[in-house]
Motif scaffolding. Structure first.
Motif, PDB file in Angstrom:
ATOM      1  N   HIS A  63    -140.964 104.970  89.435  1.00  0.00           N
ATOM      2  CA  HIS A  63    -141.436 106.103  89.578  1.00  0.00           C
ATOM      3  C   HIS A  63    -140.751 107.460  89.052  1.00  0.00           C
ATOM      4  O   HIS A  63    -139.825 107.795  89.683  1.00  0.00           O
ATOM      5  CB  HIS A  63    -141.828 106.326  91.214  1.00  0.00           C
ATOM      6  N   ARG A  66    -140.639 111.508  87.795  1.00  0.00           N
ATOM      7  CA  ARG A  66    -141.141 113.042  87.828  1.00  0.00           C
ATOM      8  C   ARG A  66    -140.537 113.622  86.472  1.00  0.00           C
ATOM      9  O   ARG A  66    -139.297 113.867  86.331  1.00  0.00           O
ATOM     10  CB  ARG A  66    -140.565 113.546  88.992  1.00  0.00           C
ATOM     11  N   VAL A 122    -145.430 119.643  85.543  1.00  0.00           N
ATOM     12  CA  VAL A 122    -144.751 118.483  85.938  1.00  0.00           C
ATOM     13  C   VAL A 122    -145.633 117.314  86.409  1.00  0.00           C
ATOM     14  O   VAL A 122    -146.767 117.645  86.889  1.00  0.00           O
ATOM     15  CB  VAL A 122    -143.873 118.950  87.226  1.00  0.00           C
ATOM     16  N   ASP A 139    -145.861 113.738  87.986  1.00  0.00           N
ATOM     17  CA  ASP A 139    -145.310 113.017  89.127  1.00  0.00           C
ATOM     18  C   ASP A 139    -146.177 111.928  89.664  1.00  0.00           C
ATOM     19  O   ASP A 139    -145.668 111.558  90.625  1.00  0.00           O
ATOM     20  CB  ASP A 139    -144.249 113.642  90.120  1.00  0.00           C
TER      21      ASP A 139
END
Length: 376
Positions: free
Chosen positions: A209, A211, A220, A222
Motif C-alpha cells: 500500500h 502513498r 497525493v 494513497d
C-alpha cells in the motif's frame, strides 16, 4: 545524527534516514527491581553492527520509565514495528515478573512476515507454541540473546540507505527487483514516495500500500496497492494461415485458481532463472514439449500486463512453427513441472476462434494480436 547505532525509545520520533532498523520485541519488566534485557541487546547491536551506515534500534521502553499514555504507546509500537527491517523477539518469559502476554499477540501478528527472528532461554516457560510457529514459518531461532541479535544482523547485512517515505519499505522488499523497477519508474516520472506499508507476501508475490505524491498533478494518491512479482516471458507460437483469423496459434490449457471456471487458455510462458529469452525457451519446452533453437526466437516489446494493479511486465517473444511441429504437439499433455503444481495441455486454435470465443484473457489476446500484426 551521525552514522552508527541510534536508539529510539518509546514515543520518540524516528530519524529521517537510516540504512537498517530493528525493533526489540519482547516482555518489558513492570516490577521494581526486575532488570530489563534490552540494554544488553543495545550492547550486542553496537558491538556487532558492521553495516557502515546508520542502524536505528526501536526500543519500546520509555527513556524515563514513564508510561502515561497507553494508546500513544500502542500506536508508536505499531508504527515502528512496520518501520523495522527486522523484529528481534527475545522472550525471557517469567510468569511472575515478565509474563509476555502482549508479546504473544505481537508474535502472532509478525511471525510470518519474513522479517523476524526469535530467541528465548531454554528454561523460559510457555514458549513452545511460539517456537512451533517459528519453525513452521522458517524463522531463525536462538537460545541466547547474542545469537538472536546476530541472526537479525546477518539478514540485514549492510542494509540500504533510505530516507523519508523510503524508510517505510523494509529491506525484504527494497531489495526486490520488481520493487526497484517500479520505484525507478516513479522517480523518473518525478513522483515522490511519501509512505508505504506491506499488505501481503505470498511466495514471490507481494502487495504494498503506497502513498505517492503525483508531482505533475500536484496531489497525493494513497488509495491503491502495488502488486509485485517477477517478470514473465510469453511466447506466441504460430503457423501462418491465408488470413489473420486463419493463423494457427499454440495455447496451453491449465487450471488456474483465479480463472472464471478454473481452466484458462494462455500463451506458453512464465518466470524463472536467466534472461527473458532464456526463460522463454525453457517455458516453451516445459509447457508444450517443443524444444526451439534460440535463433528461431523473435523478440517483441515488453509491457506491463495489468498496469492498474501489478508492476510486473511480460517480455514477449514469437516463433513460427512448422506444420509437422504443430501436429506433433497438438492436443499433447500433460506437460509442466509437476512439483510446482503445474499441469498444461496444448491447444491449437485459429486466431479467429480465439477472438470470437474469448478463449484467452485480454492481456493474452493483445500479445497474440501484436505478434501476428507485426509478422504479417
Amino acid at each position: 545524527m551521525d552514522d552508527g547505532v541510534i536508539l529510539v525509545h518509546a514515543r520518540e520520533e524516528p530519524p529521517d534516514r537510516w540504512d537498517a532498523a530493528v525493533f526489540l520485541a519482547g516482555p518489558t519488566p513492570r516490577t521494581p527491581g526486575v532488570a530489563s534485557w534490552r540494554p544488553d541487546a543495545h550492547a550486542e547491536l553496537r558491538a556487532r553492527w558492521r553495516g557502515g551506515g546508520r542502524l536505528v534500534v526501536f526500543d519500546p521502553e520509555h527513556r524515563e520509565d514513564r508510561y502515561d499514555d497507553y494508546d500513544g504507546q500502542v500506536e508508536w509500537e505499531e508504527r515502528c514495528l512496520h518501520l523495522a527491517d527486522e523484529v528481534v523477539f527475545w522472550v525471557p518469559r517469567d510468569l511472575a515478573t515478565m509474563p509476555a502476554f502482549t508479546t504473544n499477540v505481537e508474535w502472532g501478528m509478525w511471525h510470518d512476515s519474513g522479517r523476524v527472528v526469535f530467541g528465548a532461554p531454554p528454561e523460559a516457560p510457555k514458549n513452545g507454541y511460539l517456537l512451533h510457529y517459528a519453525d513452521k514459518s522458517a524463522v531463525p531461532t536462538a537460545a541466547g540473546l547474542p545469537e538472536t541479535v546476530a541472526a537479525a544482523l546477518r539478514r540485514i547485512g549492510a542494509g540500504a540507505s533510505r530516507a523519508s517515505g523510503e524508510r517505510e519499505v523494509p529491506l525484504l522488499l527494497w531489495r526486490d527487483a520488481a520493487f526497484q523497477r517500479w520505484y525507478a519508474g516513479q522517480r523518473d516520472a518525478g513522483n515522490v514516495l511519501l509512505g508505504a506499508r506491506v499488505v501481503f507476501r505470498f511466495g514471490v508475490c507481494w502487495g504494498l500500500h503506497v502513498r505517492v505524491r503525483v508531482t505533475a498533478e500536484d496531489r497525493v494518491k494513497d488509495n491503491e496497492i502495488v502488486i509485485g512479482r517477477p517478470d514473465i516471458s510469453a511466447v506466441v507460437l504460430y503457423r501462418p494461415g491465408a488470413t489473420l483469423d486463419a493463423t494457427q496459434v499454440v495455447l496451453v490449457r491449465e487450471f488456474r485458481s483465479a480463472g472464471a471456471d478454473g481452466d484458462v487458455h494462455e500463451l506458453p510462458g512464465g518466470s524463472g532463472p536467466g534472461g527473458p529469452a532464456e526463460v522463454a525457451l525453457a517455458e516453451v519446452a516445459e509447457e508444450t514439449g517443443l524444444v526451439l533453437e534460440p535463433a528461431r526466437l523473435r523478440g517483441h516489446r515488453s509491457r506491463q500486463v495489468n498496469a492498474t494493479l501489478s508492476a510486473h511486465r511480460a517480455h514477449l517473444f514469437s516463433a513460427e512453427v512448422t506444420a509437422a511441429e504443430l501436429e506433433r504437439i497438438r492436443g499433447s499433455g500433460p506437460h509442466g513441472v509437476a512439483a510446482a503444481g503445474e499441469r498444461t495441455y496444448v491447444v491449437v486454435a485459429p486466431f479467429g476462434r480465439i477472438r470470437r470465443e474469448g478463449l484467452v484473457d485480454a492481456a493474452n489476446l493483445g500479445m497474440i494480436a501484436e505478434v501476428l500484426l507485426e509478422t504479417r
